[in-house]
Write a protein that holds these residues in place. Structure first.
Motif, PDB file in Angstrom:
ATOM      1  N   CYS A   1       0.586  -0.910   0.033  1.00  0.00           N
ATOM      2  CA  CYS A   1       0.143  -0.216  -0.054  1.00  0.00           C
ATOM      3  C   CYS A   1       0.923   1.019   0.068  1.00  0.00           C
ATOM      4  CB  CYS A   1      -1.218  -0.097   1.338  1.00  0.00           C
ATOM      5  SG  CYS A   1       0.334   0.246   2.923  1.00  0.00           S
ATOM      6  N   MET A   2       2.055   0.978   0.268  1.00  0.00           N
ATOM      7  CA  MET A   2       2.905   2.027   0.574  1.00  0.00           C
ATOM      8  C   MET A   2       2.886   3.626   1.777  1.00  0.00           C
ATOM      9  SD  MET A   2       4.827   1.463  -2.208  1.00  0.00           S
ATOM     10  CE  MET A   2       5.694   2.969  -2.225  1.00  0.00           C
ATOM     11  N   GLY A   3       1.717   2.830   2.893  1.00  0.00           N
ATOM     12  CA  GLY A   3       1.419   3.338   3.270  1.00  0.00           C
ATOM     13  C   GLY A   3       2.287   3.954   4.169  1.00  0.00           C
ATOM     14  N   CYS A   4       3.120   3.353   4.606  1.00  0.00           N
ATOM     15  CA  CYS A   4       4.540   3.965   5.709  1.00  0.00           C
ATOM     16  C   CYS A   4       6.134   4.862   5.167  1.00  0.00           C
ATOM     17  CB  CYS A   4       4.972   2.715   6.686  1.00  0.00           C
ATOM     18  SG  CYS A   4       5.124   1.194   6.022  1.00  0.00           S
ATOM     19  N   SER A   5       6.305   4.447   3.206  1.00  0.00           N
ATOM     20  CA  SER A   5       7.250   4.833   3.130  1.00  0.00           C
ATOM     21  C   SER A   5       7.819   6.535   3.479  1.00  0.00           C
ATOM     22  CB  SER A   5       6.674   5.362   1.655  1.00  0.00           C
ATOM     23  OG  SER A   5       6.245   4.397   1.068  1.00  0.00           O
ATOM     24  N   CYS A   6       9.111   5.937   4.358  1.00  0.00           N
ATOM     25  CA  CYS A   6      10.136   7.640   4.418  1.00  0.00           C
ATOM     26  C   CYS A   6      10.887   7.439   3.749  1.00  0.00           C
ATOM     27  CB  CYS A   6       9.767   6.958   5.933  1.00  0.00           C
ATOM     28  SG  CYS A   6      11.486   5.820   5.897  1.00  0.00           S
ATOM     29  N   LYS A   7      11.542   8.458   3.472  1.00  0.00           N
ATOM     30  CA  LYS A   7      12.609   9.233   2.790  1.00  0.00           C
ATOM     31  C   LYS A   7      13.742   8.714   3.845  1.00  0.00           C
ATOM     32  CE  LYS A   7      10.278  13.172  -0.009  1.00  0.00           C
ATOM     33  NZ  LYS A   7      10.606  14.905  -0.064  1.00  0.00           N
ATOM     34  N   THR A   8      15.242   7.980   2.724  1.00  0.00           N
ATOM     35  CA  THR A   8      16.116   7.683   3.109  1.00  0.00           C
ATOM     36  C   THR A   8      17.556   8.336   2.296  1.00  0.00           C
ATOM     37  OG1 THR A   8      16.676   6.169   2.150  1.00  0.00           O
ATOM     38  CG2 THR A   8      15.064   5.264   4.306  1.00  0.00           C
ATOM     39  N   LYS A   9      18.677   8.683   2.404  1.00  0.00           N
ATOM     40  CA  LYS A   9      19.678   9.250   1.990  1.00  0.00           C
ATOM     41  C   LYS A   9      19.499   8.149   0.391  1.00  0.00           C
ATOM     42  CE  LYS A   9      22.413  11.188   5.994  1.00  0.00           C
ATOM     43  NZ  LYS A   9      23.762  11.439   6.590  1.00  0.00           N
ATOM     44  N   TYR A  10      18.858   6.944   0.829  1.00  0.00           N
ATOM     45  CA  TYR A  10      19.134   5.488  -0.686  1.00  0.00           C
ATOM     46  C   TYR A  10      18.113   6.563  -1.798  1.00  0.00           C
ATOM     47  CZ  TYR A  10      23.112   5.337   2.273  1.00  0.00           C
ATOM     48  OH  TYR A  10      24.595   5.199   2.475  1.00  0.00           O
ATOM     49  N   GLY A  11      16.815   6.752  -1.062  1.00  0.00           N
ATOM     50  CA  GLY A  11      15.524   6.915  -1.815  1.00  0.00           C
ATOM     51  C   GLY A  11      14.372   6.628  -1.233  1.00  0.00           C
ATOM     52  N   THR A  12      13.274   6.017  -1.511  1.00  0.00           N
ATOM     53  CA  THR A  12      11.722   5.966  -0.407  1.00  0.00           C
ATOM     54  C   THR A  12      12.044   4.580  -0.070  1.00  0.00           C
ATOM     55  OG1 THR A  12      11.221   8.001  -1.863  1.00  0.00           O
ATOM     56  CG2 THR A  12       9.992   6.646  -0.663  1.00  0.00           C
ATOM     57  N   LYS A  13      11.652   4.500   1.280  1.00  0.00           N
ATOM     58  CA  LYS A  13      12.048   3.170   1.428  1.00  0.00           C
ATOM     59  C   LYS A  13      10.506   2.653   2.445  1.00  0.00           C
ATOM     60  CE  LYS A  13      16.980   1.490   1.851  1.00  0.00           C
ATOM     61  NZ  LYS A  13      17.743   1.278   3.227  1.00  0.00           N
ATOM     62  N   ARG A  14       9.955   1.401   2.565  1.00  0.00           N
ATOM     63  CA  ARG A  14       8.762   1.354   3.443  1.00  0.00           C
ATOM     64  C   ARG A  14       9.129   0.374   4.717  1.00  0.00           C
ATOM     65  NH1 ARG A  14       7.460  -2.467  -1.550  1.00  0.00           N
ATOM     66  NH2 ARG A  14       9.140  -2.716  -1.406  1.00  0.00           N
ATOM     67  N   ILE A  15       8.574   1.256   5.313  1.00  0.00           N
ATOM     68  CA  ILE A  15       8.978   1.225   6.847  1.00  0.00           C
ATOM     69  C   ILE A  15       8.793  -0.977   7.077  1.00  0.00           C
ATOM     70  CG2 ILE A  15       8.511   1.322   9.041  1.00  0.00           C
ATOM     71  CD1 ILE A  15      10.314   3.525   8.623  1.00  0.00           C
ATOM     72  N   CYS A  16       7.934  -0.968   6.541  1.00  0.00           N
ATOM     73  CA  CYS A  16       7.268  -2.049   6.755  1.00  0.00           C
ATOM     74  C   CYS A  16       7.934  -3.219   6.558  1.00  0.00           C
ATOM     75  CB  CYS A  16       5.572  -2.378   6.258  1.00  0.00           C
ATOM     76  SG  CYS A  16       4.689  -2.510   4.600  1.00  0.00           S
ATOM     77  N   LYS A  17       8.684  -3.181   5.040  1.00  0.00           N
ATOM     78  CA  LYS A  17       8.944  -3.986   4.080  1.00  0.00           C
ATOM     79  C   LYS A  17      11.009  -3.778   3.910  1.00  0.00           C
ATOM     80  CE  LYS A  17       9.342  -6.916   0.648  1.00  0.00           C
ATOM     81  NZ  LYS A  17       8.677  -8.445   0.596  1.00  0.00           N
TER      82      LYS A  17
END
Length: 244
Positions: free
Chosen positions: A216-232
């Motif tokens: 669902c991408m609902g828990c996405s966050c930005k990191t220095k290496y791009g967007t990451k999903r906290i759950c995955k």
């Protein structure tokens, strides 16, 4: 990820608001400390993600705090009740980076995943130093269980009613001989830990989740290496990649 039916073996209070639940079922998808499970509850649209505290071939143990309607419902469930559970979620901690004397830092409901991590590190002949943070002595739980594993345990309470008065960072500042760190807790604590520690480390983030497995991408966050999903892609991220 695996979806299966677990049966509640026990569901007991550790403190006024923190409970320990042991469930029997297929734990084969749980492979590393820091992963979580996602529990389906009747009457609730979204599952409840809960960190894994410990597991073996037949059971999984979770420690959870009653903070809303979902966890209140979970706290009322009786022994013998079946639950639909997703297991093996999240990437967990990489224990190969620990060095000989890692710090394990848990704040409140961030304490549970530190337990299995400590157990696995001790099996590898490591010597983890555990720092647990609570608001007050009445909220402390699982310190003795860490000691029984053989870990050195430090406790910080905000009101000074147990251990060091202050925060986990006050204890970190008094230590210098550690090789790495692992942390789990509220984001404010994680930032403070990241700012205070003198080594690299891994931090497990708490985030509101929809599906819990990356769809669902609902828990996405930005990191220095791009967007990451906290759950995955998480919940564990490395200190150097985090954008605060």
């Amino acid at each position: 990820m695996n979806q299966s039916i677990f049966t509640i073996k026990s569901n007991q209070h550790l403190t006024d608001s923190v409970l320990k639940m042991v469930m029997a079922g297929d734990t084969s998808a749980i492979t590393t400390p820091g992963q979580f499970i996602n529990i389906k509850l009747d009457g609730f649209f979204l599952r409840r993600p809960i960190s894994v505290c410990d597991y073996d071939e037949k059971t999984v143990t979770i420690l959870y705090k009653v903070v809303g309607k979902g966890t209140h419902c979970l706290s009322t469930l009786p022994t013998g009740m079946p639950l639909d559970v997703l297991t093996g979620l999240g990437n967990g901690y990489d224990i190969e980076k620990s060095g000989q004397t890692p710090l394990l830092i848990g704040g409140g409901v961030g304490v549970p995943p530190m337990y299995r991590l400590a157990k696995d590190l001790i099996k590898q002949k490591k010597k983890p130093i555990v720092i647990l943070g609570f608001r007050t002595k009445k909220e402390e739980f699982y310190a003795n269980e860490f000691r029984e594993l053989g870990a050195v345990v430090h406790i910080a309470t905000e009101d000074g009613s147990l251990g060091t008065k202050g925060f986990v960072t006050d204890i970190i500042k008094s230590l210098s001989d550690y090789s790495y760190f692992y942390a789990c807790g509220p984001e404010a604590m994680l930032k403070a830990v990241s700012d205070t520690t003198i080594t690299s480390g891994q931090l497990s983030f708490e985030e509101r989740m929809g599906c819990g497995f990356g769809a669902c991408m609902g828990c996405s966050c930005k990191t220095k290496y791009g967007t990451k999903r906290i759950c995955k892609d998480g919940p564990v991220l490395e200190k150097e990649e985090i954008i605060w």
